[in-house]
Design a protein around this motif. Structure first.
Motif, PDB file in Angstrom:
ATOM      1  N   PRO A  86      55.041 -10.880   4.872  1.00  0.00           N
ATOM      2  CA  PRO A  86      55.046  -9.478   4.456  1.00  0.00           C
ATOM      3  C   PRO A  86      54.183  -9.146   3.252  1.00  0.00           C
ATOM      4  CG  PRO A  86      56.995 -10.561   3.602  1.00  0.00           C
ATOM      5  CD  PRO A  86      56.248 -11.605   4.396  1.00  0.00           C
ATOM      6  N   ARG A  87      53.914 -10.129   2.322  1.00  0.00           N
ATOM      7  CA  ARG A  87      53.246  -9.703   1.087  1.00  0.00           C
ATOM      8  C   ARG A  87      52.534 -10.854   0.395  1.00  0.00           C
ATOM      9  NH1 ARG A  87      58.985  -8.500  -1.955  1.00  0.00           N
ATOM     10  NH2 ARG A  87      59.584 -10.650  -2.351  1.00  0.00           N
ATOM     11  N   SER A  88      51.850 -11.679   1.136  1.00  0.00           N
ATOM     12  CA  SER A  88      51.156 -12.818   0.539  1.00  0.00           C
ATOM     13  C   SER A  88      49.747 -12.450   0.104  1.00  0.00           C
ATOM     14  CB  SER A  88      51.075 -13.977   1.538  1.00  0.00           C
ATOM     15  OG  SER A  88      52.352 -14.424   1.894  1.00  0.00           O
ATOM     16  N   LEU A  89      49.263 -13.161  -0.909  1.00  0.00           N
ATOM     17  CA  LEU A  89      47.850 -13.154  -1.275  1.00  0.00           C
ATOM     18  C   LEU A  89      47.364 -14.580  -1.080  1.00  0.00           C
ATOM     19  CD1 LEU A  89      45.342 -11.741  -2.447  1.00  0.00           C
ATOM     20  CD2 LEU A  89      46.119 -12.485  -4.712  1.00  0.00           C
ATOM     21  N   MET A  90      46.491 -14.780  -0.089  1.00  0.00           N
ATOM     22  CA  MET A  90      46.028 -16.111   0.264  1.00  0.00           C
ATOM     23  C   MET A  90      44.786 -16.452  -0.554  1.00  0.00           C
ATOM     24  SD  MET A  90      48.333 -16.780   2.457  1.00  0.00           S
ATOM     25  CE  MET A  90      47.749 -18.405   2.918  1.00  0.00           C
ATOM     26  N   LEU A  91      44.843 -17.574  -1.268  1.00  0.00           N
ATOM     27  CA  LEU A  91      43.767 -18.039  -2.136  1.00  0.00           C
ATOM     28  C   LEU A  91      43.177 -19.303  -1.526  1.00  0.00           C
ATOM     29  CD1 LEU A  91      46.147 -17.473  -5.027  1.00  0.00           C
ATOM     30  CD2 LEU A  91      43.934 -16.338  -5.041  1.00  0.00           C
ATOM     31  N   GLY A  92      41.924 -19.206  -1.049  1.00  0.00           N
ATOM     32  CA  GLY A  92      41.321 -20.292  -0.296  1.00  0.00           C
ATOM     33  C   GLY A  92      40.576 -21.284  -1.165  1.00  0.00           C
ATOM     34  N   PHE A  93      40.708 -22.568  -0.817  1.00  0.00           N
ATOM     35  CA  PHE A  93      40.046 -23.657  -1.543  1.00  0.00           C
ATOM     36  C   PHE A  93      39.490 -24.673  -0.549  1.00  0.00           C
ATOM     37  CE2 PHE A  93      43.134 -21.954  -4.450  1.00  0.00           C
ATOM     38  CZ  PHE A  93      42.529 -22.004  -5.691  1.00  0.00           C
ATOM     39  N   VAL A  94      38.494 -25.424  -1.009  1.00  0.00           N
ATOM     40  CA  VAL A  94      38.083 -26.649  -0.339  1.00  0.00           C
ATOM     41  C   VAL A  94      38.171 -27.750  -1.376  1.00  0.00           C
ATOM     42  CG1 VAL A  94      35.625 -26.236  -0.813  1.00  0.00           C
ATOM     43  CG2 VAL A  94      36.286 -27.824   0.993  1.00  0.00           C
ATOM     44  N   ALA A  95      38.620 -28.939  -0.948  1.00  0.00           N
ATOM     45  CA  ALA A  95      38.792 -30.039  -1.897  1.00  0.00           C
ATOM     46  C   ALA A  95      38.514 -31.363  -1.211  1.00  0.00           C
ATOM     47  CB  ALA A  95      40.204 -30.036  -2.483  1.00  0.00           C
ATOM     48  N   PRO A  96      37.833 -32.284  -1.906  1.00  0.00           N
ATOM     49  CA  PRO A  96      37.654 -33.625  -1.360  1.00  0.00           C
ATOM     50  C   PRO A  96      38.883 -34.473  -1.654  1.00  0.00           C
ATOM     51  CG  PRO A  96      36.601 -33.498  -3.499  1.00  0.00           C
ATOM     52  CD  PRO A  96      37.177 -32.129  -3.229  1.00  0.00           C
TER      53      PRO A  96
END
Length: 312
Positions: A244-254
């Motif tokens: 209902p109310r997420s803020l998705m914060l995208g990352f890439v990581a080794p």
């Protein structure tokens, strides 16, 4: 640990064409004035679906609509579109099911942002993502969190007021990290959730804990769900996910340099299976793997990896 930034353009729900005009929300008569202004337009919401024609929101004259269960001032448009020039004020108009049916019972006219948000224009994505988030908050939290009393809507729909203890309640977003983990061979780590079909896979993700930084959340979530330790994460971008109310914060990581990629340990509760995938495996037309839908940040990040980014 610090976070590097590598901007990822074109996230499906990170687009928008609204000036929110937060300074107008405190005017006590703003909604009354807007609903009778012949230039105002309303986006119609029933539950979590919006009224559309084709792949465009229907923005209608409020004077021609049934009385809403909830009305919110969303802002004004910043783009020129047929029937809605720049500066057109937009109201959210939440209807009861019976009133929505009176407009149309055609299921094709009621649009699901989760499935098809990528098809909307920048303006319409911004309007609908905001509408779903604010309507979901009103639906879920009609009572005061401190004393339990019923609250009333204020600030043109952007706050609720408790008449007993005077508290002002405001919409909130829950930050969640979602991570493309890449091993030294250039493979990507995907997991299958316990609630999905056995062949549906996506990036690993989780909510940020209280008192936790984003860097800490990335490291903790990936270790909890897979047993993998990571190197330095790179921030890619964010988009709302109003379900209902997420803020998705995208990352890439080794992976951490001394981490064995084959020592995967799914948590067994949320994640039932973990697999490393090559690009060739996911691009194979014969694959039965189901990836996230095209409106999700997960799919945008996976597609960027498929284009050859982040070899490690």
């Amino acid at each position: 640990m610090t976070i590097q930034v590598r901007a990822l353009a074109g996230l499906p729900l990170a687009r928008g064409g609204l000036d929110r005009h937060g300074e107008l929300r405190s005017r006590p008569d703003v909604l009354d004035g807007l609903r009778v202004d012949p230039n105002t337009r309303a986006v119609i919401l029933r539950g979590r679906r919006a009224l559309v024609t084709g792949d465009a929101l229907d923005l209608l004259d409020p004077s021609e609509l049934p009385e809403p269960e909830l009305m919110v001032y969303l802002g004004s448009t910043t783009e020129d579109s047929p029937g809605t020039p720049p500066g057109t004020d937009i109201l959210l108009w939440v209807l009861a099911e019976a009133d929505a049916d009176a407009i149309t019972e055609d299921e094709d006219r009621w649009f699901d942002l989760r499935r098809s948000g990528h098809r909307l224009s920048d303006r319409d994505v911004g309007i609908l993502a905001t509408s779903l988030a604010i309507a979901g908050w009103h639906r879920a939290e009609p009572f005061c969190a401190h004393c339990g009393s019923p609250t009333t809507v204020r600030n043109a729909g952007w706050a609720r007021h408790c008449p007993v203890d005077g508290n002002e309640l405001f919409p909130r977003m829950d930050p969640a990290v979602i991570v493309a983990v890449v091993d030294p061979q250039g493979r990507i780590l995907l997991g299958s959730n316990a609630m999905w079909e056995h062949n549906r896979y996506s990036l690993l993700a989780g909510y940020v804990d209280a008192g936790e930084s984003l860097e800490q959340a990335v490291a903790r979530e990936i270790f909890e769900e897979s047993g993998m330790r990571l190197g330095k994460p790179v921030y890619l971008g964010s988009q709302p996910w109003p379900f209902p109310r997420s803020l998705m914060l995208g990352f890439v990581a080794p992976l951490a340099e001394d981490q064995d990629p084959e020592a995967l340990v799914p948590d067994g509760q949320e994640i039932l299976d973990l697999r490393w995938f090559t690009r060739e495996e996911l691009e194979d037309p014969a694959t039965d793997v189901i990836l996230p839908g095209p409106s999700s940040i997960a799919r945008a990040v996976i597609d960027e990896w498929l284009r050859g980014s982040w070899s490690r």
